[in-house]
Design an enzyme around this catalytic site. Structure first.
Site, short mmCIF file in Angstrom:
data_model
loop_
_atom_site.label_atom_id
_atom_site.label_comp_id
_atom_site.label_asym_id
_atom_site.label_seq_id
_atom_site.Cartn_x
_atom_site.Cartn_y
_atom_site.Cartn_z
N HIS A 125 0.87 -1.24 0.05
CA HIS A 125 0.00 -0.10 -0.09
C HIS A 125 0.78 1.19 0.22
O HIS A 125 0.32 2.24 -0.21
CB HIS A 125 -0.98 0.08 1.30
CG HIS A 125 -1.81 -0.97 1.27
ND1 HIS A 125 -2.84 -1.25 0.20
CD2 HIS A 125 -2.24 -2.05 2.17
CE1 HIS A 125 -3.73 -2.28 0.46
NE2 HIS A 125 -3.20 -2.81 1.54
N ASP A 162 -3.32 -10.59 -2.34
CA ASP A 162 -3.75 -9.95 -1.04
C ASP A 162 -5.31 -9.43 -1.30
O ASP A 162 -5.70 -9.08 -2.23
CB ASP A 162 -3.10 -8.83 -0.68
CG ASP A 162 -3.36 -8.22 0.86
OD1 ASP A 162 -2.48 -8.54 1.78
OD2 ASP A 162 -4.38 -7.48 0.77
#
Ligand code: ZN
Length: 309
Positions: A125, A162
């Site tokens: 991220h 993910d």
């Protein structure tokens, strides 16, 4: 063939507040799960420290300095709603970067065929100059850039399974024609990006949106229909995997229903593709996964599948 496992106890010194899902215990449980007799064949190595020059493959020096300067002498400092620093965070993050780079070097040099890096904080991220979602530096994008800039590769694929969109990896590789980034994730879900319409500056980004509540069958169908054909066409020289285990049915942060055997299936298929195109060279990095039992089980299943490939 050898599978290297990169870890370092410094990654236990990135300490988040009580009750935070991205907790030290995640790594302890993985270490325990990979410590058993089934994993005696793993080539266990210490993740080295990544240097500024490594992190700077993807992030400006001013950003590296800002994160380093934010590290508190004691207690914790908050970077955003979810992302924290403790005294050991910079060193832990350097181990995560250094482990990713060392893992790439190990498979390119042939001292291992595959590698798994069990480090934290995670990375997918973190954007160019923004920490986000428990992540400080884009470990996998840095590994990809290392393979291209320093090792001369011209086709590196990154697959991110993910449950959250790897917005950071997408940001860091958006303009990189030598890299193919493919992410599958629950949609809609935080961080809200990762629509199928986001395709990269060179058509080098592919986003697979998985419906809330969907399970392994839907995942397998999407990978068969879209992900595997794209990888076959791309013919990677190295396959990197962002291995988050939070699409598991037990995970508290998301609503997909993957089971442990779905991770085995997916890992085996990715190993097949690596075998066909790049002599099996595959490097997997830990991302998310927040139910400790599911994380231990699914990560062990993933590494077990790497070992038997
Ligand atoms: Zn996640």
């Amino acid at each position: 063939m050898t599978v290297a496992l990169f870890m370092h106890e410094d990654c236990l010194d990135h300490v988040t507040p009580e009750g935070h899902p991205e907790q030290v215990a995640r790594l302890r449980r993985i270490a325990e799960a990979l410590g058993g007799p089934d994993f005696g064949a793993l080539d266990r190595r210490a993740a080295p420290l990544g240097e500024d020059a490594d992190i700077a493959l993807c992030h400006p020096q001013s950003y590296i300095d800002r994160i380093a300067a934010g590290v508190p002498d004691e207690g914790r400092a908050r970077l955003d709603e979810d992302t924290w620093l403790s005294a050991g965070s910079m060193t832990a993050a350097r181990r995560a970067v250094g482990g990713a780079i060392a893992a790439v070097d190990a498979v390119l040099d042939g001292s291992a065929q595959k590698a798994f890096v069990a480090a934290r904080p995670p990375g997918h991220h973190a954007e160019t100059a923004t920490p986000m979602g428990f992540c400080l530096f884009g470990n996998i994008a840095i590994a990809a850039r290392h393979a291209m800039e320093r090792r001369g590769l011209s086709r590196v694929a990154v697959v991110d399974f993910d449950v959250h969109h790897g917005n950071g990896t997408q940001d860091l590789l958006w303009n990189e024609a030598r890299a193919l980034f493919i992410g599958s994730h629950q949609s809609p879900l935080w961080p809200g990006t990762g629509r199928a319409s986001e395709t990269g500056a060179h058509g080098n980004v592919m986003n697979i949106e998985l419906a809330t509540g969907s399970g392994g069958a839907e995942m397998r169908a999407a990978y068969e229909a879209e992900v595997f054909p794209a990888l076959e066409d791309f013919k990677p020289e190295l396959l990197l995997v962002s291995a988050g285990f939070d699409a598991h049915a037990r995970d508290p942060l998301a609503q997909l229903n993957w089971q442990t055997d779905d991770y085995v299936w997916l890992t085996e298929r990715l190993c097949d593709i690596a075998a066909r195109h790049c002599g099996g060279k595959l490097v997997s990095l830990l991302e998310g996964g927040y139910d400790l039992d599911a994380l231990a089980q699914a990560s062990a299943a993933h590494v077990g599948a790497l070992l038997s490939a």
